[in-house]
Write an enzyme that holds these catalytic residues in place. Structure first.
Site, mmCIF file in Angstrom:
data_model
loop_
_atom_site.group_PDB
_atom_site.id
_atom_site.type_symbol
_atom_site.label_atom_id
_atom_site.label_comp_id
_atom_site.label_asym_id
_atom_site.label_seq_id
_atom_site.Cartn_x
_atom_site.Cartn_y
_atom_site.Cartn_z
ATOM 1 N N GLY A 12 4.266 1.450 4.531
ATOM 2 C CA GLY A 12 3.765 1.679 3.187
ATOM 3 C C GLY A 12 2.347 2.202 3.187
ATOM 4 N N GLY A 13 1.668 2.159 4.348
ATOM 5 C CA GLY A 13 0.301 2.640 4.464
ATOM 6 C C GLY A 13 0.243 4.120 4.787
ATOM 7 N N VAL A 14 -0.980 4.659 4.766
ATOM 8 C CA VAL A 14 -1.142 6.097 4.925
ATOM 9 C C VAL A 14 -0.873 6.551 6.358
ATOM 10 C CG1 VAL A 14 -3.643 5.924 5.333
ATOM 11 C CG2 VAL A 14 -2.679 8.054 4.462
ATOM 12 N N ASP A 15 -1.218 5.751 7.362
ATOM 13 C CA ASP A 15 -1.081 6.214 8.744
ATOM 14 C C ASP A 15 0.375 6.457 9.123
ATOM 15 O OD1 ASP A 15 -3.848 6.111 9.185
ATOM 16 O OD2 ASP A 15 -3.755 3.989 9.690
ATOM 17 N N SER A 16 1.252 5.499 8.810
ATOM 18 C CA SER A 16 2.656 5.672 9.175
ATOM 19 C C SER A 16 3.310 6.777 8.355
ATOM 20 C CB SER A 16 3.412 4.346 9.009
ATOM 21 O OG SER A 16 3.362 3.887 7.675
ATOM 22 N N CYS A 92 3.824 -9.239 18.258
ATOM 23 C CA CYS A 92 4.664 -8.471 17.337
ATOM 24 C C CYS A 92 4.975 -7.097 17.919
ATOM 25 C CB CYS A 92 3.966 -8.334 15.986
ATOM 26 S SG CYS A 92 4.977 -7.487 14.736
ATOM 27 N N GLY A 116 2.382 4.849 13.410
ATOM 28 C CA GLY A 116 1.112 5.397 12.959
ATOM 29 C C GLY A 116 -0.086 4.882 13.730
ATOM 30 N N CYS A 190 -0.688 -10.476 9.049
ATOM 31 C CA CYS A 190 0.239 -10.271 7.936
ATOM 32 C C CYS A 190 0.797 -11.579 7.394
ATOM 33 C CB CYS A 190 1.366 -9.324 8.338
ATOM 34 S SG CYS A 190 2.474 -9.973 9.622
#
Length: 349
Positions: A12-16, A92, A116, A190
């Site tokens: 959901g973030g910009v990098d991925s 993880c 990402g 997280c």
């Protein structure tokens, strides 16, 4: 030639999301996927699903909540109870992102998994061996958390944002009209979004805090601590000890439930041993060697010599003493831009 298929791990973030965009621009056929690791991830799932839709990709939700609880959160609790300070992101990555998710990608016929992360994959043209390299943007480099990767994983891994800096990635996302182009980066564990890991240990891990003694190097009692999990090496604030000078947590002793306090100078040491060592080349070095190493994600690496121990562990001796080397964290080894591998730091003897 048929298009290569890539499963892109979306958060959901910009990098991925930018990773998927860059791969599409390079001609790959991309699908998106998100690991469902925790209850209540609906907002992040919808953000990832929206990003996939915006880029015209199909989207997979892969439920691995049970694996995450057992292999990451339970281990986090166990390590704290043993007196260590673990890094759950490393577990993880090993078990979920490059374990469960990589396995899913290959089982579904994808040629590659992409993430990402700000790091790079290369291949040595002479040996054919895959290399893990730092990200081009040193300020965002995430190679430290990827030191557990193997040759088989690197052969099927793409890290498209690793050759760019963060402003360039955000600009590419803006130009593509992606909604998350300017979203702030997540900094928290997280499963502990409020940062209160002691409360997590009590609520999730059912850990009982057992008070004990703060002691100095002579064994004199300086005060009472709340329980070993409340402290980490190098900590100064929140100790509740009046020593007439600043004092720091030097180490924790689970055997007698004491916390050793001392001066800032006491935090510096030159040597460590590490277990659970991974060599990215797949080959264990036959002799000691010089490299650079760092013991925390945010550190600058320092010159060191690595010695092989008979049982597969390593001893790392720094040229200059390092501050607050902490059991449970990782020591990661570099040769220039190449990540050689690393291991889990053991308690000081």
């Amino acid at each position: 030639m048929a298009q290569k298929r890539v499963l892109v791990a979306l958060s959901g973030g910009v990098d991925s999301t930018a990773a998927a965009l860059l791969l599409q621009q390079q001609g790959y056929l991309c699908s998106g996927a998100m690991l469902q690791l925790l209850p209540g991830q609906q907002s992040a799932l919808e953000d990832a699903r929206s990003a996939a839709r915006r880029l015209g990709m199909d989207f997979h939700v892969i439920d691995r909540r049970e694996h995450f609880a057992r292999q990451v959160m339970d281990r986090f609790v166990a390590e704290y109870c043993a007196g260590n300070t673990p890094n759950p992101c490393l577990d993880c990555n090993r078990c979920l992102k490059f374990g469960q998710l990589m396995d899913f990608a290959l089982a579904q016929g994808f040629d590659y998994l992409a993430t990402g992360h700000y790091a790079r994959v290369a291949q040595d043209p002479e040996t054919g061996r895959y290399l893990l390299l730092r990200g081009a943007d040193r300020s965002k480099d995430q190679s430290y958390v990827l030191y557990q990767l193997t040759q088989q994983q690197l052969a099927h891994l793409l890290l498209p944002v690793g050759g760019f800096d963060k402003p360039s990635i955000r600009q590419a996302a803006r130009q593509a009209g992606l909604e998350n182009a300017d979203r702030a980066d997540s900094q928290d564990i997280c499963f502990i979004p409020d940062g209160d890991y002691v409360q997590f240990l009590q609520n999730y891990g059912k850990v009982s805090l057992i008070p004990g003694n703060f002691v100095d190097h002579e064994g004199a009692v300086l005060g009472q601590h709340r329980g070993l999990p409340c402290y980490t090496c190098g900590q100064r604030k929140g100790l509740g000890v009046s020593a007439g000078k600043p004092v720091y947590v030097i180490s924790k002793n689970a055997a007698d439930n004491t916390v050793l306090l001392g001066d800032n100078e006491d935090l510096f040491r030159r040597e460590l041993t590490a277990n659970r060592v991974n060599w990215i080349s797949g080959e264990v070095p036959s002799d000691s060697f010089l490299c650079t190493a760092k013991t925390r994600y945010s550190q600058t690496e320092a010159e060191a010599t690595v010695y092989m121990l008979p049982d597969g562990r390593i001893r790392v001796v720094f040229q200059q003493a390092q501050r607050a080397i902490t059991a449970g964290q990782a020591v990661v080894l570099y040769n220039g831009d190449e990540v050689l591998g690393g291991g889990t730091i053991e308690p000081a003897q």
